[in-house]
Scaffold this motif. Structure first.
Motif, PDB file in Angstrom:
ATOM      1  N   UNK A 180      13.805  30.423 -48.132  1.00  0.00           N
ATOM      2  CA  UNK A 180      14.557  31.681 -48.227  1.00  0.00           C
ATOM      3  C   UNK A 180      16.024  31.354 -48.526  1.00  0.00           C
ATOM      4  N   UNK A 181      16.542  30.375 -47.816  1.00  0.00           N
ATOM      5  CA  UNK A 181      17.932  29.966 -48.073  1.00  0.00           C
ATOM      6  C   UNK A 181      18.086  29.392 -49.469  1.00  0.00           C
ATOM      7  N   UNK A 182      17.100  28.590 -49.868  1.00  0.00           N
ATOM      8  CA  UNK A 182      17.113  27.968 -51.191  1.00  0.00           C
ATOM      9  C   UNK A 182      17.187  29.054 -52.282  1.00  0.00           C
ATOM     10  N   UNK A 183      16.407  30.111 -52.110  1.00  0.00           N
ATOM     11  CA  UNK A 183      16.415  31.214 -53.084  1.00  0.00           C
ATOM     12  C   UNK A 183      17.819  31.785 -53.232  1.00  0.00           C
ATOM     13  N   UNK A 184      18.499  31.953 -52.108  1.00  0.00           N
ATOM     14  CA  UNK A 184      19.863  32.502 -52.183  1.00  0.00           C
ATOM     15  C   UNK A 184      20.796  31.534 -52.915  1.00  0.00           C
ATOM     16  N   UNK A 185      20.649  30.251 -52.612  1.00  0.00           N
ATOM     17  CA  UNK A 185      21.496  29.261 -53.300  1.00  0.00           C
ATOM     18  C   UNK A 185      21.257  29.262 -54.810  1.00  0.00           C
ATOM     19  N   UNK A 186      20.039  29.569 -55.185  1.00  0.00           N
ATOM     20  CA  UNK A 186      19.690  29.573 -56.609  1.00  0.00           C
ATOM     21  C   UNK A 186      20.189  30.826 -57.318  1.00  0.00           C
ATOM     22  N   UNK A 187      20.699  31.798 -56.554  1.00  0.00           N
ATOM     23  CA  UNK A 187      21.283  32.983 -57.176  1.00  0.00           C
ATOM     24  C   UNK A 187      20.591  34.291 -56.861  1.00  0.00           C
TER      25      UNK A 187
END
Lengths: 318, 318, 318, 318
Positions: free
Chosen positions: D180-187
């Motif tokens: 979930x955090x990774x998705x946010x980092x990806x934009x």
């Protein structure tokens, strides 16, 4: 990838006359063989063609270009934009000959038993017309009107294709009365002589003054680009397939009428394949007459003088 | 269907200068009020607007046309081709005024609390640019190039829209150095002065001699149609949005390069609505400066002289 | 915006049977009048309709929805997705009545002198079929195959529309021999009884084992979604128009065959207008039979029992 | 047409785990080499590749299929539908090896000096994601919402691609908090844990109860097809890219919401070429980690256990 084809018929195109008169640019180096609309039978195949199932005696028609298969355009199916192609009959030896060496990529096999000779004009006149019709077809819904300017080899396909693939009303415009009649026989809902204004008044009358949704100009010379653009409805498309003249329109007219002016060039391998399927199904019929190669001078002259209905084909074995 | 809008800002467009100089065709009857880029607040609503939830004080921007909603074009969403429309500021009184009566069909409500005044230019410069960009966007895949000719009110949106909606590289071309710099600030990957050849050499260099996939010409005058058409790649599109000049191209070039030359006209109601969403999301930013209505003469002169970056807006309450 | 229509004919649809049996969800409040396929003559017009040129006695057919004209869907022309619509005969009183009050937005005028009574089924069966055919048409090039499952009121239009608008070969599948024959009379290239496997074997045989490019399922019940999905070619489309069953497919099959499974719902105002143009041109012919309203019970029973060829129409004045 | 590639990196895909567990259908014959995401350097070229300018040492990435180039699908650019293809790593020996023999048709050259090793996952995870995004992109105008279910190797590209190519708001849904955090980092504009309802409530809340315009499901198992279909807006698209589960929907829902449920399969050669251009421009960034081939067992286990962010790559030379 190589295939040798025994040429059965080579269509005679206005471009051949232009090349002969030295109008091609660049001009091919002499000696050189004309003929870019070719059909016949497979004579000999290389390994790739053999493994694709091709064999001596198969009736075939040839896509006009020998495309590379590797460039971005080829990889998208757009053979006509190949960056490394040859065009037999235009920039390399063509089909006014008994045999033609081509690539497996240009060969479309016809149903067993088909006589390829009278079908040769599908290879260029047909595919070029089909490509143009496919480009305008999405905007031709019921109630719309399409105009075909010039009922020669290409236009005689366009009339039929518009009727077979769209519900539009189709108007043909030609210079001679014989071709006006020919357009009607091919299925045009109306056909008019070009007259002084290129048929503009008749098109506007037919469309209640609104203009046509699509105009396919197979002449594109001697004033037709001017009258053709005037025939279009707001949001409509004027499609150039012929050559010789110049398209010109004030930008204010381009935007107020939101016009589309597009050029259209031969077509793809799959398009020729689809077109031959339309021929097989009987939805499109070719009008062509086969002559022995020895008549080539007279046949090319007849074309130049506007005396050909449909297309003439030369048989190099007669 | 009626709505009275308290005008907060009216954008100043080159067309206003043309009308003032008597170049509009047909010319509006005098006396008459300019202003076709309008935003403000709802002042009073009729029954239909009320039942649609509109109420006094809502910040709004107005679609430039008052379309009928019943013709075939309106029923397809193509407001700009409405056969029974009025265009306030062009053929009926516009927004250089404190109040404007329009139709519920022209009103787009902005988020509560939005200051509509500096946003007025989205109503015409913005939507026209957005409509043109949407038309060419489908052919702008990664690796392609788009050119924007003219970095005025419309072009300053186009640069940003191309970057926001497509992965194309974007080149801006302008006459003044200030606007070349402005194009870069707006996100252009490169920007060049028009120079003698309209930037043709720079575009060909940037694209390895192939040309650009799309050229949006917001000038379309003083030679740009000639150089613009030369900038296009095979199969590419030259889109006319400006006015004044004439597009002209030999048919042989149209077909060999399979060019698309299209005119583009304002846009639809939904397009303006989408554009305001881009503004709200911060993906597009307007560069505009608000002046009191009393400065109108100077503001129009500044525009004519090419001294405006982005767009000027007149506030009729100051 | 209001118009009162003197109903000439109201088509009888399977949905009417479902509503009567209490299967509608939500169920309309009683008392309530059926009838969502309506045609007749204008009886009385409000100011907007009058200014649009409508007048008493004009023959008309009615778009099935009364859409708002202001929401995003309406502004894009997608009447069937209007967020503030009414559907006479489904959720408000319909056309099994002598008069029907509707909106100017639902009225399509027919050519002067047209008898609207037998044409009523175009208003729902026709437009729904046309909308579905238009969605799959772009993938139906020469050499492709389309399947119509169910040759009832909608399917009898679909066969004709596919033949009129595309070059695809068309296969009809029906449960009764009478309808298999009917499909052939309507122009199907082949027609098969549903049999035990819904015609799957016959479709695969017809297409050399590859499957059809598009399958239009007007039944979508009693197993047809299972066999329908199996009939599709790689990259093809299964379009659901009927209702009752469930579509189900393993995701691995969805991706390996890259299937498109789409639902299709009535159509737009312009689509009905285009369809009536096809009728006027004679490209589509309706098979309908008109009964006096007093026969309503028998007519609805005949439909339920599969005894109707084409569509039945009730005349409320007889 | 042959080319031998020195493999620099081979991406590790969930499909490799499935094959190892015997879930592939049909199962490849043993012994057999995994690896369908391959990049490296040209080692040796045949005549066709040489004449296309390829030479030893060129950094390259490989399209996952070896397509024939002659069938109808290939001639339209649809490599993934080739009727005579091989898929190294799936049905013939793949890239978990030091050298791989492939065809010139599969080779895409990268800019000189590019390190191909960490880029290998573009060859399958990347292209598959890009193909799916391109299919839904035309309906993602400003104001729309797209959902990515599953933020693994494919999903981590999809988030970025949706942001780079469309103006839609993008929501990521993943099972672990790390992703979930990774998705946010990806934009991603928002990202939610799958929770009990697969993120359905969150998507409906984000879209004011209307649902998303497009849902890309890279899981397509363990209930996501059920919740994914429920997330879609009227007229929207649910795109299946993962595998394992079954899509199921009542036909009445398919038509009332006019849903599109589509399967999406790898992509074309040109699409991989465009994607590498996005990588070169920095618009898309890969998250990958390179391991020596000797770690293969651990790397495949980490993937199965959901511990990989982005993609793992095996280097057969370490």
């Amino acid at each position: 990838m190589e295939v040798i084809v025994r040429v059965g018929g080579a269509g005679v195109c206005g471009t051949d006359n232009n090349i002969q008169r030295g109008l091609a640019n660049p001009s091919p180096k002499l000696p050189y063989t004309l003929g870019h609309e070719n059909a016949g039978w497979i004579e000999e195949v290389g390994a790739v063609a053999a493994s694709a199932g091709m064999k001596k005696g198969d009736p075939v028609i040839l896509h006009p270009l020998i495309s590379c298969g590797l460039c971005k355009a080829c990889r998208a199916g757009n053979d006509m934009h190949c960056v490394d192609s040859r065009f037999p009959g235009l920039n390399t030896d063509g089909g006014y000959a008994q045999f033609l060496k081509t690539s497996v990529r240009s060969v479309i096999r016809l149903a067993a038993g088909t006589d390829p000779v009278p079908l040769a004009p599908y290879a260029d006149a047909g595919i070029t017309s089909y490509h143009a019709v496919k480009r305008v077809a999405p905007q031709l819904y019921p109630g719309t009107t399409a105009v075909v300017i010039g009922i020669g080899g290409l236009g005689h396909f366009a009339i039929q294709l518009l009727k077979a693939l769209t519900p539009a009303s189709v108007i043909g415009i030609a210079r001679s009365n014989a071709k006006v009649e020919f357009a009607k026989q091919l299925g045009a809902d109306a056909a008019f002589p070009a007259g002084k204004d290129g048929g503009l008044k008749e098109v506007l009358d037919f469309t209640n003054g609104l203009g046509a949704d699509a105009v396919l100009d197979f002449v594109a010379d001697q004033g037709t680009p001017d009258t053709g653009v005037k025939m279009i409805k707001k949001g409509g498309t004027y499609c150039v397939i012929g050559e010789g003249g110049t398209v010109s329109d004030p930008t204010i007219d381009m935007i107020v009428r939101e016009l589309n002016i597009i050029g259209s060039l031969v077509g793809t391998y799959n398009e020729l394949s689809e077109l031959m399927e339309l021929n097989r199904m009987g939805k499109i019929k070719i009008t062509s007459k086969v002559y022995p190669m020895s008549d080539v001078v007279q046949v090319m002259k007849d074309l130049k003088d506007g005396r050909v209905l449909g297309r003439s084909v030369l048989d190099p074995w007669k």
